[in-house]
Design an enzyme around this catalytic site. Structure first.
Site, PDB file in Angstrom:
ATOM      1  N   ASP A   1       0.846  -1.193   0.000  1.00  0.00           N
ATOM      2  CA  ASP A   1       0.000   0.000   0.000  1.00  0.00           C
ATOM      3  C   ASP A   1       0.881   1.242   0.000  1.00  0.00           C
ATOM      4  O   ASP A   1       1.901   1.290   0.691  1.00  0.00           O
ATOM      5  CB  ASP A   1      -0.900   0.022   1.232  1.00  0.00           C
ATOM      6  CG  ASP A   1      -2.163  -0.796   1.014  1.00  0.00           C
ATOM      7  OD1 ASP A   1      -2.584  -0.930  -0.146  1.00  0.00           O
ATOM      8  OD2 ASP A   1      -2.707  -1.313   2.005  1.00  0.00           O
TER       9      ASP A   1
ATOM     10  N   ASP B   1     -15.013  19.184   6.756  1.00  0.00           N
ATOM     11  CA  ASP B   1     -14.169  18.055   6.341  1.00  0.00           C
ATOM     12  C   ASP B   1     -13.244  17.686   7.499  1.00  0.00           C
ATOM     13  O   ASP B   1     -12.286  18.393   7.796  1.00  0.00           O
ATOM     14  CB  ASP B   1     -13.361  18.449   5.102  1.00  0.00           C
ATOM     15  CG  ASP B   1     -12.542  17.280   4.552  1.00  0.00           C
ATOM     16  OD1 ASP B   1     -12.551  16.194   5.181  1.00  0.00           O
ATOM     17  OD2 ASP B   1     -11.878  17.460   3.516  1.00  0.00           O
TER      18      ASP B   1
ATOM     19  N   GLU C   1     -17.799  12.954   2.298  1.00  0.00           N
ATOM     20  CA  GLU C   1     -18.229  11.561   2.271  1.00  0.00           C
ATOM     21  C   GLU C   1     -17.452  10.822   1.199  1.00  0.00           C
ATOM     22  O   GLU C   1     -17.111  11.387   0.152  1.00  0.00           O
ATOM     23  CB  GLU C   1     -19.732  11.465   1.982  1.00  0.00           C
ATOM     24  CG  GLU C   1     -20.609  12.051   3.083  1.00  0.00           C
ATOM     25  CD  GLU C   1     -22.081  11.923   2.751  1.00  0.00           C
ATOM     26  OE1 GLU C   1     -22.405  11.405   1.652  1.00  0.00           O
ATOM     27  OE2 GLU C   1     -22.922  12.330   3.578  1.00  0.00           O
TER      28      GLU C   1
ATOM     29  N   THR D   1     -19.401  10.854  -2.231  1.00  0.00           N
ATOM     30  CA  THR D   1     -19.394  12.075  -3.044  1.00  0.00           C
ATOM     31  C   THR D   1     -17.980  12.581  -3.304  1.00  0.00           C
ATOM     32  O   THR D   1     -17.742  13.277  -4.292  1.00  0.00           O
ATOM     33  CB  THR D   1     -20.176  13.189  -2.337  1.00  0.00           C
ATOM     34  OG1 THR D   1     -19.531  13.499  -1.092  1.00  0.00           O
ATOM     35  CG2 THR D   1     -21.612  12.733  -2.058  1.00  0.00           C
ATOM     36  N   ARG D   2     -17.036  12.240  -2.389  1.00  0.00           N
ATOM     37  CA  ARG D   2     -15.643  12.679  -2.469  1.00  0.00           C
ATOM     38  C   ARG D   2     -15.538  14.211  -2.480  1.00  0.00           C
ATOM     39  O   ARG D   2     -14.637  14.783  -3.060  1.00  0.00           O
ATOM     40  CB  ARG D   2     -14.957  12.081  -3.706  1.00  0.00           C
ATOM     41  CG  ARG D   2     -14.970  10.559  -3.729  1.00  0.00           C
ATOM     42  CD  ARG D   2     -14.501  10.012  -5.046  1.00  0.00           C
ATOM     43  NE  ARG D   2     -13.083  10.271  -5.247  1.00  0.00           N
ATOM     44  CZ  ARG D   2     -12.455  10.135  -6.417  1.00  0.00           C
ATOM     45  NH1 ARG D   2     -13.155   9.768  -7.484  1.00  0.00           N
ATOM     46  NH2 ARG D   2     -11.177  10.378  -6.525  1.00  0.00           N
TER      47      ARG D   2
ATOM     48  N   ASP E   1      -5.296  -4.319   6.592  1.00  0.00           N
ATOM     49  CA  ASP E   1      -5.821  -4.180   7.948  1.00  0.00           C
ATOM     50  C   ASP E   1      -7.342  -4.125   8.010  1.00  0.00           C
ATOM     51  O   ASP E   1      -7.925  -4.231   9.084  1.00  0.00           O
ATOM     52  CB  ASP E   1      -5.251  -2.930   8.628  1.00  0.00           C
ATOM     53  CG  ASP E   1      -5.604  -1.649   7.882  1.00  0.00           C
ATOM     54  OD1 ASP E   1      -6.273  -1.731   6.832  1.00  0.00           O
ATOM     55  OD2 ASP E   1      -5.205  -0.564   8.346  1.00  0.00           O
TER      56      ASP E   1
ATOM     57  N   ASP F   1      -9.838  -6.012   2.997  1.00  0.00           N
ATOM     58  CA  ASP F   1      -8.561  -6.608   2.595  1.00  0.00           C
ATOM     59  C   ASP F   1      -8.534  -8.115   2.822  1.00  0.00           C
ATOM     60  O   ASP F   1      -7.627  -8.798   2.347  1.00  0.00           O
ATOM     61  CB  ASP F   1      -7.400  -5.990   3.398  1.00  0.00           C
ATOM     62  CG  ASP F   1      -7.133  -4.541   3.021  1.00  0.00           C
ATOM     63  OD1 ASP F   1      -7.285  -4.217   1.831  1.00  0.00           O
ATOM     64  OD2 ASP F   1      -6.776  -3.750   3.910  1.00  0.00           O
TER      65      ASP F   1
END
Length: 677
Positions: A299, A336, A371, A374-375, A516, A520
């Site tokens: 990652d 945010d 969120e 919606t990013r 984690d 995954d």
């Protein structure tokens, strides 16, 4: 800082031999030795020679009998020392597994029960100052937890419900607040129970390669047994009273006793080295598989980069003042709560002196929290102005949906992405007007120091590295180039990870990865080596075959190195053992067959001293190699062919030369012992 384990990595204390001797003597039970065919043959030979020595006693007979017993004991000692190191670590873990009272929640009521009575699926309440009674997941609340009993890490960690950091371990202590935990482990099968059993070696299963090597050693033993039986009638003194003792001595010296004695210790020590680095391998096979890994999936965040992306620059479009962009960016970031959103607020304040405004102090404002779906985050002000900030694709789509054109922002987004940054677009829509893009916030994630050199080492080992990231392809490529990985997978989903692992495995490559989260778990289960973070979910830890107690994704690189060291150590000592046996021909065969006196290039005193010297050397070399078996042969990144040449030179040639020197020295020392001629 992680507290070191009781036995430092790679260390060997000679006093461990004395402490482990009682366990080595208990291991003389033939039912246990039967699993190690080479040493079982030596045990049978020791019993046989002892009987012969009792029937017809002599210095020669008793010397051979004693040293054959010592050979078996020294082999047991190697395994006992390896297990003893694990027991020292298990003693620390047992301190965390004390009799604990659990507060079980049933139908709104709380009752006190012994922790050993808890079943999977039950709920317990744990308050500040109490010990978590068993493994489970936090289903309600958030708390600070002291996990030092498990990880050695003194700093507390946060455990909370509903995320990837909900798993808790029995024996750890809640420091603040109150949580409700759903038990996930059956009695006697908790994390600490399994860890104690594994580090002590009690449940260590032999790996496929280890089993294959055992079969090879057993086959060689049978071949030598048949060869000795064939040679028996040819011996000049085959009907002498000591003939059976001589034949047993010949057999023991020629079968691969050295590697047969050390094989189990090498496997236990490999798992021990992982435990010393706070990694729990659920099987020896996982450690061995780590040595054969061809592809590493890593990652990006937290492994290759520091993982704390921060806003570093406001880049406005033409005609928009930088301060106006910063003001809108800060305003849209108030709702945010992500680290990136907080960093935007801080950057606006530090560059332009814009103090963060409280959400409740903006009358009539409707805040739009960030969120994942919606990013975006933003705010709708009372005068009708709308401000949005978020991922470039999401905000550009919002501008288009509100009648605007954001094509002018595309070159800025691409430039920031190509430089390794993450672009966040800021846009607004005024009442009665189409939406417009105001500019871009440049987020930077810093590549860890030294990571490029580590990847270069892996490349020399023949291992391909693949960076996994949710970033767009341009950003992913820039960071991949800076870090020096071989390939990358951008905008990765759990399904994409699974597909990548399967495609690599279909090509004959073994794959390792870390994870984690519950999402995954399928990939961790599919990978040949799946390293789950201890801070992760129970599903991730159950799916992986290793657990990193420090939750450090970078440790996957160390795990691969330890796996390779295990394979190299086993190969090196096997080479040494076989070369050893070849050299001993020059001591044993001339002693049995005077006609082969030309082979007595060591000039040994007599046939009896030659045989005794070979048997004594055969036993002592096991003790001499115990530290190397436990510490492991030092690993250096190199090609397989270079590694083979190195092993043949050091351990092949060394295995040939050492018996000539050792047997000759022993022969000189015992020449004058009464009863040997």
């Amino acid at each position: 800082m992680t507290t070191p384990h009781p036995v430092a990595a790679g260390s060997f204390d000679p006093r461990q031999l004395a402490r482990s001797l009682p366990l080595a003597l208990r291991k003389l039970n033939p039912r246990g030795l039967f699993r190690a065919p080479v040493m079982f043959v030596v045990w049978v030979g020791a019993v046989l020679t002892t009987v012969m020595a009792v029937i017809d006693p002599s210095v020669f007979a008793w010397t051979i009998a004693v040293w054959l017993w010592l050979t078996v004991i020294f082999a047991n000692l190697a395994e006992a020392v390896a297990e003893g190191r694990g027991k020292a670590q298990a003693a620390t873990l047992r301190q965390a597994k004390k009799t604990t009272i659990a507060h079980r929640v049933i139908g709104g009521y709380v009752e006190e029960v012994n922790a050993s009575m808890l079943e999977a699926g039950e709920h317990v309440r744990v308050r500040a100052g109490e010990v978590i009674p068993s493994d489970g997941d936090v289903v309600e609340g958030i708390a600070s937890v002291d996990e030092s009993a498990i990880t050695g890490e003194s700093a507390p960690v946060i455990r909370e419900s509903g995320g990837d950091r909900c798993a808790v371990t029995g024996g750890t202590k809640v420091l603040s607040d109150e949580i409700i935990v759903r038990i996930t482990a059956a009695p006697g099968d908790t994390f600490i129970d399994r860890m104690i059993a594994l580090v002590e070696g009690a449940k260590r299963q032999k790996t496929p390669n280890e089993l294959a090597l055992n079969i090879l050693l057993a086959s060689l033993t049978i071949v030598f047994l048949l060869a000795v039986a064939t040679l028996a009638p040819m011996a000049d003194y085959s009907r002498a009273p000591q003939s059976m003792i001589v034949l047993v001595a010949l057999l023991v010296c020629l079968i691969p006793t050295t590697i047969g004695a050390l094989l189990s210790a090498i496997g236990i020590a490999g798992m021990d080295r992982l435990v010393q680095r706070n990694v729990l391998a659920m099987s020896g096979r996982a450690v061995e598989a780590a040595g054969d890994i061809g592809t590493l999936l890593l990652d990006k965040t937290g492994t290759i980069t520091l993982g704390n992306r921060q806003a570093v620059q406001f880049v406005p479009v033409d005609g928009i003042p930088a301060e106006a962009l910063a003001d809108s960016a800060q305003l849209s970031s108030l709702a945010d709560e992500t680290p990136e959103g907080r960093s935007v607020v801080v950057l606006a304040k530090s560059q332009f002196g814009l103090r963060a405004r409280e959400e409740g102090l903006i009358p009539g404002a409707t805040f739009v929290p960030f969120e994942a779906t919606t990013r975006m985050s933003g705010v709708d002000l009372v005068e009708g102005r709308q401000v949005r900030k978020g991922a470039a694709a999401a905000v550009i789509a919002w501008v288009a949906d509100n009648g605007g054109d954001a094509t002018a922002i595309t070159p800025v987004v691409e430039r920031i992405s190509a430089s390794g940054g993450t672009p966040l677009v800021v846009a607004q829509r005024l009442p009665g007007e189409p939406a417009e893009a105001l500019g871009v916030i440049d987020l930077k994630d810093i590549v860890k120091d030294g990571i490029r050199e580590r990847f270069a080492e892996l490349r020399r080992m023949g291992i391909r590295t693949v960076m996994i990231t949710g970033d767009n392809p341009l950003t992913a490529k820039a960071i991949a180039d800076e870090a020096g990985v071989d390939d990358f997978l951008a905008e990765a989903t759990p399904e994409d990870k699974m597909q990548l692992i399967r495609s690599e495995q279909d090509g004959g490559t073994m794959v390792a990865m870390t994870g984690d989260g519950t999402n995954d778990a399928p990939a961790l289960a599919q990978a040949d080596v799946g390293v789950a973070m201890n801070t992760g979910t129970s599903a991730a830890k159950e799916a992986g075959n290793m657990i990193d107690l420090d939750s450090n994704p970078t440790k996957l690189i160390e795990i691969v190195e330890i796996g390779k060291q295990l394979l190299i150590t086993r190969g090196a000592l096997t080479t040494f053992s076989i070369a050893n046996d070849i050299a001993k021909y020059f001591a044993i065969l001339p002693a049995m067959f005077p006609a082969l006196g030309v082979l007595n290039i060591m000039g040994l005193h007599s046939s009896q001293t030659a045989i005794v010297s070979a048997v004594i050397f055969n036993a002592l070399v096991i003790v001499a190699l115990i530290p190397l078996a436990l510490r492991g042969v030092r690993y250096r990144p190199m090609s397989a062919s270079a590694m083979l040449r190195r092993n043949l030179l050091i351990y092949g040639f060394g295995g040939l030369v050492a018996p000539f020197i050792g047997i000759k020295l022993i022969d000189l020392l015992i020449t004058f012992l009464p009863g040997l001629h």
